[in-house]
Design a protein around this motif. Sequence first.
Motif, PDB file in Angstrom:
ATOM      1  N   GLU A   1      49.127   4.761 -38.082  1.00  0.00           N
ATOM      2  CA  GLU A   1      48.184   3.647 -38.116  1.00  0.00           C
ATOM      3  C   GLU A   1      47.828   3.135 -36.729  1.00  0.00           C
ATOM      4  O   GLU A   1      46.762   2.561 -36.524  1.00  0.00           O
ATOM      5  N   ASN A   2      48.734   3.325 -35.778  1.00  0.00           N
ATOM      6  CA  ASN A   2      48.386   3.018 -34.398  1.00  0.00           C
ATOM      7  C   ASN A   2      49.192   3.912 -33.459  1.00  0.00           C
ATOM      8  O   ASN A   2      50.080   4.656 -33.880  1.00  0.00           O
ATOM      9  N   ASP A   3      48.861   3.834 -32.178  1.00  0.00           N
ATOM     10  CA  ASP A   3      49.465   4.733 -31.188  1.00  0.00           C
ATOM     11  C   ASP A   3      50.952   4.512 -31.003  1.00  0.00           C
ATOM     12  O   ASP A   3      51.707   5.465 -30.798  1.00  0.00           O
ATOM     13  N   ILE A   4      51.390   3.252 -31.048  1.00  0.00           N
ATOM     14  CA  ILE A   4      52.799   3.000 -30.752  1.00  0.00           C
ATOM     15  C   ILE A   4      53.698   3.640 -31.812  1.00  0.00           C
ATOM     16  O   ILE A   4      54.777   4.165 -31.511  1.00  0.00           O
ATOM     17  N   LEU A   5      53.261   3.649 -33.076  1.00  0.00           N
ATOM     18  CA  LEU A   5      54.004   4.363 -34.112  1.00  0.00           C
ATOM     19  C   LEU A   5      53.995   5.857 -33.834  1.00  0.00           C
ATOM     20  O   LEU A   5      55.008   6.546 -34.007  1.00  0.00           O
ATOM     21  N   ALA A   6      52.840   6.367 -33.417  1.00  0.00           N
ATOM     22  CA  ALA A   6      52.710   7.804 -33.151  1.00  0.00           C
ATOM     23  C   ALA A   6      53.622   8.250 -32.016  1.00  0.00           C
ATOM     24  O   ALA A   6      54.236   9.326 -32.079  1.00  0.00           O
ATOM     25  N   LEU A   7      53.732   7.431 -30.973  1.00  0.00           N
ATOM     26  CA  LEU A   7      54.581   7.807 -29.839  1.00  0.00           C
ATOM     27  C   LEU A   7      56.050   7.867 -30.247  1.00  0.00           C
ATOM     28  O   LEU A   7      56.779   8.789 -29.863  1.00  0.00           O
ATOM     29  N   GLY A   8      56.484   6.889 -31.044  1.00  0.00           N
ATOM     30  CA  GLY A   8      57.861   6.916 -31.535  1.00  0.00           C
ATOM     31  C   GLY A   8      58.115   8.115 -32.426  1.00  0.00           C
ATOM     32  O   GLY A   8      59.175   8.758 -32.340  1.00  0.00           O
ATOM     33  N   ALA A   9      57.144   8.451 -33.274  1.00  0.00           N
ATOM     34  CA  ALA A   9      57.274   9.610 -34.160  1.00  0.00           C
ATOM     35  C   ALA A   9      57.368  10.904 -33.363  1.00  0.00           C
ATOM     36  O   ALA A   9      58.201  11.770 -33.663  1.00  0.00           O
ATOM     37  N   MET A  10      56.542  11.044 -32.337  1.00  0.00           N
ATOM     38  CA  MET A  10      56.551  12.267 -31.528  1.00  0.00           C
ATOM     39  C   MET A  10      57.888  12.457 -30.832  1.00  0.00           C
ATOM     40  O   MET A  10      58.390  13.587 -30.722  1.00  0.00           O
ATOM     41  N   ASP A  11      58.479  11.383 -30.347  1.00  0.00           N
ATOM     42  CA  ASP A  11      59.778  11.488 -29.663  1.00  0.00           C
ATOM     43  C   ASP A  11      60.833  12.099 -30.586  1.00  0.00           C
ATOM     44  O   ASP A  11      61.596  12.989 -30.185  1.00  0.00           O
ATOM     45  N   VAL A  12      60.865  11.623 -31.836  1.00  0.00           N
ATOM     46  CA  VAL A  12      61.868  12.114 -32.793  1.00  0.00           C
ATOM     47  C   VAL A  12      61.558  13.542 -33.218  1.00  0.00           C
ATOM     48  O   VAL A  12      62.462  14.397 -33.291  1.00  0.00           O
TER      49      VAL A  12
ATOM     50  N   LEU B   1      49.516   5.038 -22.317  1.00  0.00           N
ATOM     51  CA  LEU B   1      50.689   5.906 -22.378  1.00  0.00           C
ATOM     52  C   LEU B   1      50.426   7.143 -23.232  1.00  0.00           C
ATOM     53  O   LEU B   1      50.919   8.229 -22.927  1.00  0.00           O
ATOM     54  N   GLY B   2      49.649   6.993 -24.289  1.00  0.00           N
ATOM     55  CA  GLY B   2      49.327   8.137 -25.143  1.00  0.00           C
ATOM     56  C   GLY B   2      48.540   9.206 -24.426  1.00  0.00           C
ATOM     57  O   GLY B   2      48.610  10.387 -24.768  1.00  0.00           O
ATOM     58  N   ALA B   3      47.785   8.812 -23.401  1.00  0.00           N
ATOM     59  CA  ALA B   3      46.987   9.776 -22.635  1.00  0.00           C
ATOM     60  C   ALA B   3      47.810  10.540 -21.609  1.00  0.00           C
ATOM     61  O   ALA B   3      47.334  11.524 -21.037  1.00  0.00           O
ATOM     62  N   SER B   4      49.052  10.115 -21.376  1.00  0.00           N
ATOM     63  CA  SER B   4      49.888  10.777 -20.374  1.00  0.00           C
ATOM     64  C   SER B   4      50.256  12.190 -20.820  1.00  0.00           C
ATOM     65  O   SER B   4      50.217  12.527 -22.006  1.00  0.00           O
ATOM     66  N   ALA B   5      50.646  13.012 -19.843  1.00  0.00           N
ATOM     67  CA  ALA B   5      51.006  14.400 -20.144  1.00  0.00           C
ATOM     68  C   ALA B   5      52.223  14.484 -21.064  1.00  0.00           C
ATOM     69  O   ALA B   5      52.387  15.466 -21.795  1.00  0.00           O
ATOM     70  N   ALA B   6      53.046  13.452 -21.082  1.00  0.00           N
ATOM     71  CA  ALA B   6      54.244  13.456 -21.923  1.00  0.00           C
ATOM     72  C   ALA B   6      53.897  13.432 -23.405  1.00  0.00           C
ATOM     73  O   ALA B   6      54.663  13.933 -24.234  1.00  0.00           O
ATOM     74  N   TYR B   7      52.722  12.873 -23.755  1.00  0.00           N
ATOM     75  CA  TYR B   7      52.342  12.771 -25.160  1.00  0.00           C
ATOM     76  C   TYR B   7      51.026  13.490 -25.465  1.00  0.00           C
ATOM     77  O   TYR B   7      50.904  14.154 -26.491  1.00  0.00           O
ATOM     78  N   ASP B   8      50.020  13.323 -24.625  1.00  0.00           N
ATOM     79  CA  ASP B   8      48.720  13.977 -24.825  1.00  0.00           C
ATOM     80  C   ASP B   8      48.225  13.736 -26.258  1.00  0.00           C
ATOM     81  O   ASP B   8      47.862  14.660 -26.989  1.00  0.00           O
ATOM     82  N   LEU B   9      48.209  12.475 -26.645  1.00  0.00           N
ATOM     83  CA  LEU B   9      48.001  12.076 -28.038  1.00  0.00           C
ATOM     84  C   LEU B   9      46.530  12.031 -28.435  1.00  0.00           C
ATOM     85  O   LEU B   9      45.720  11.348 -27.799  1.00  0.00           O
ATOM     86  N   THR B  10      46.202  12.736 -29.487  1.00  0.00           N
ATOM     87  CA  THR B  10      44.882  12.592 -30.105  1.00  0.00           C
ATOM     88  C   THR B  10      44.840  11.239 -30.800  1.00  0.00           C
ATOM     89  O   THR B  10      45.773  10.865 -31.516  1.00  0.00           O
ATOM     90  N   THR B  11      43.745  10.491 -30.603  1.00  0.00           N
ATOM     91  CA  THR B  11      43.713   9.118 -31.090  1.00  0.00           C
ATOM     92  C   THR B  11      42.278   8.682 -31.332  1.00  0.00           C
ATOM     93  O   THR B  11      41.340   9.456 -31.180  1.00  0.00           O
ATOM     94  N   TYR B  12      42.118   7.415 -31.700  1.00  0.00           N
ATOM     95  CA  TYR B  12      40.781   6.850 -31.925  1.00  0.00           C
ATOM     96  C   TYR B  12      40.679   5.558 -31.128  1.00  0.00           C
ATOM     97  O   TYR B  12      41.536   4.683 -31.219  1.00  0.00           O
ATOM     98  N   GLU B  13      39.624   5.457 -30.331  1.00  0.00           N
ATOM     99  CA  GLU B  13      39.452   4.311 -29.431  1.00  0.00           C
ATOM    100  C   GLU B  13      38.566   3.255 -30.070  1.00  0.00           C
ATOM    101  O   GLU B  13      37.454   3.535 -30.499  1.00  0.00           O
TER     102      GLU B  13
END
Length: 331
Positions: free
Chosen positions: A250-261, A284-296
């Motif tokens: 639903e938002n990026d912060i959830l996605a970042l936590g999910a990706m870590d696990v 942070l989602g745009a960083s190389a560590a995550y490279d997260l596809t998202t919606y702005e």
Amino acid sequence: MRKRATAKEVAEAAGVSKWTVIRAFTPGASITAESKRRVLEAAEALNYSPNLLARSLATNLTHQIAVFVDDFANPHKLPFLEVLTERLQAEGLVAVLININRHFDHVHALLNADQRQVDAIILFGTAFRDETLRDRRLGPGLPPMFVLARDSQIEGVPAVACDAERALHEIVDYLHEKGYRRPGFMGGAKTLSTALGRRRHFIDCWRGKGVADVVELAAERYSAEEGADAVRKYLERTAAAERIDVLMCENDILALGAMDVVRSEFGLRVPEDVAVVGFDNLDLGASAAYDLTTYEQPKIEMMKAIVEMIMGQREAETVMLPGKLIVRGSA
């Protein structure tokens, strides 16, 4: 202490009346260009600034806008607040930030805002119900209210938000085109999630493509820790062959936590084993560590619309604005 210059002193220096000085500092007031120039030059020389408290007593306007926030753990709030306060200040308004929490609920916040005689209230991403307005402690004549960054669930209260239906159609169309067929959706607390509408539109869009089953994961709060915990529980109880192939958060912060696990605890690859998509486009989602596809979300356009409503420059009605799909390596 240095004595504060008065409107009368500016008027004498500029050779005009006191009321001309007041008109020079009142947006939209009738005053000739020459008179305004003389007043502003005299004011600058005397280091004069208008007394906003005195003006508020005369005009019955405080130029204060209350902003209710109840989710400070979500980092996307700060960029929104930066744009909002900048836009308000450009119109001579100031934001009064009110923290909604277990010690200070919406009713107390409304009472506080009303006592301060704010000109309007912005409910920024906060779960507010119509029944709150019927609390016996609240009197009549509350300031105008506006919902920002989610759907309004209050009759007669307009919302300014990113168009969730359009956004999720774009996301699902893209994921379907890429070959994903086993989708999952991670939402936050139910009251907040319902007002966003993203879960509903995500499920409806997949059903429209013939995919009836969408796995749902629930996080109690919008935080990386909750996102990590929700996906951890799902992966622990689900056999590898039965797992989803794409997780929409639903938002990026959830996605970042999910990706870590997904990557560190289960050794899965993103996006080869499971793709991940967020919403908000955090830095942070745009960083190389995550490279997260998202919606702005269209922050600038949203803030412009809500401030124009507050200023009476456009009709106060619900506005849903288009955002932008940001495709990166996670999906």
